[in-house]
Design a protein around this motif. Sequence first.
Motif, PDB file in Angstrom:
ATOM      1  N   CYS A   1      13.614  50.623  69.665  1.00  0.00           N
ATOM      2  CA  CYS A   1      14.032  51.795  70.441  1.00  0.00           C
ATOM      3  C   CYS A   1      14.076  53.053  69.585  1.00  0.00           C
ATOM      4  CB  CYS A   1      15.393  51.547  71.080  1.00  0.00           C
ATOM      5  SG  CYS A   1      16.762  51.514  69.896  1.00  0.00           S
ATOM      6  N   ASN A   2      13.813  52.937  68.300  1.00  0.00           N
ATOM      7  CA  ASN A   2      13.774  54.012  67.311  1.00  0.00           C
ATOM      8  C   ASN A   2      15.129  54.278  66.660  1.00  0.00           C
ATOM      9  OD1 ASN A   2      11.942  55.750  65.947  1.00  0.00           O
ATOM     10  ND2 ASN A   2      12.918  57.517  66.899  1.00  0.00           N
TER      11      ASN A   2
ATOM     12  N   GLY B   1      12.645  46.071  65.622  1.00  0.00           N
ATOM     13  CA  GLY B   1      12.174  45.806  66.973  1.00  0.00           C
ATOM     14  C   GLY B   1      12.033  44.326  67.260  1.00  0.00           C
TER      15      GLY B   1
ATOM     16  N   CYS C   1      17.381  43.366  66.971  1.00  0.00           N
ATOM     17  CA  CYS C   1      16.130  43.064  67.672  1.00  0.00           C
ATOM     18  C   CYS C   1      15.174  42.263  66.785  1.00  0.00           C
ATOM     19  CB  CYS C   1      15.464  44.359  68.136  1.00  0.00           C
ATOM     20  SG  CYS C   1      16.282  45.152  69.530  1.00  0.00           S
TER      21      CYS C   1
END
Length: 255
Positions: free
Chosen positions: A136-137, A174, A203
Amino acid sequence: MFKILRERIRQGHRTYPYPVQAPVLPERFRGRPRIDPKRCPPGCRGCEDLCPYGALQVRDGQPRIDLGLCLFCGECAAACPAGAVTFTRDHRLAVRHREDLLSGADEPRLAQALDARMKKLFGRSLKLRQVSAGGCNACEADLNVLSTLVFDLGRFGIQFVASPRHADGILVTGPVTENMKSALLDTYAAVPEPKLVIASGACAIGGGPFRGSPEVHNGIGDLLPVDLYIPGCPPHPWTALDGLLRLLGRLTQKS
């Protein structure tokens, strides 16, 4: 020019004196959870039922938190009527082995250094290629912060590079979406041997909030051999830096 020099003198030395001085984190920061099983009411499983990602499990009356799945939302601590679960401001979370991410009442197991051969190769100079595998950065943003003058990652000989062919390893963020799987594996293959793999963030470790989706691979654990796990959502820059320095043998187990 004189205005710039005057302002630089006014600001003074901005790089934090870490690791000589431990970082001071704000009150609202949620770091390593602390669990006191003696305070758990008999038969109570409220915190386990409330955890949306299955990070908290109660076995034989003993609650344990899987830091690889935990998003540090704090709902378990808020729901516990006896205060058995609390979040400290301890930023030291990184480990070498996946099973060491299980946090309970016992002493935390922090990341250990590489073996002598690998530490000789990478201990003074480590180049990493960062791969965002569908993140999601947030993790990426906090890793970028490490290159600013406050943290100054380069003073430890650690740098992010643009090409995997110039890297000693990859740092993955991620949940590894299906569309990023081949790109991740190709990047890993392009890094010359010997090489390191670092999973940063919930993640990359276990899929995070996307865990179980048919479009993700629940992190990199089943795809690549992981040398360092850095939990968090996202991991604080101090958490990431602590893990990297422990991996390189720059910090002792007690520091």
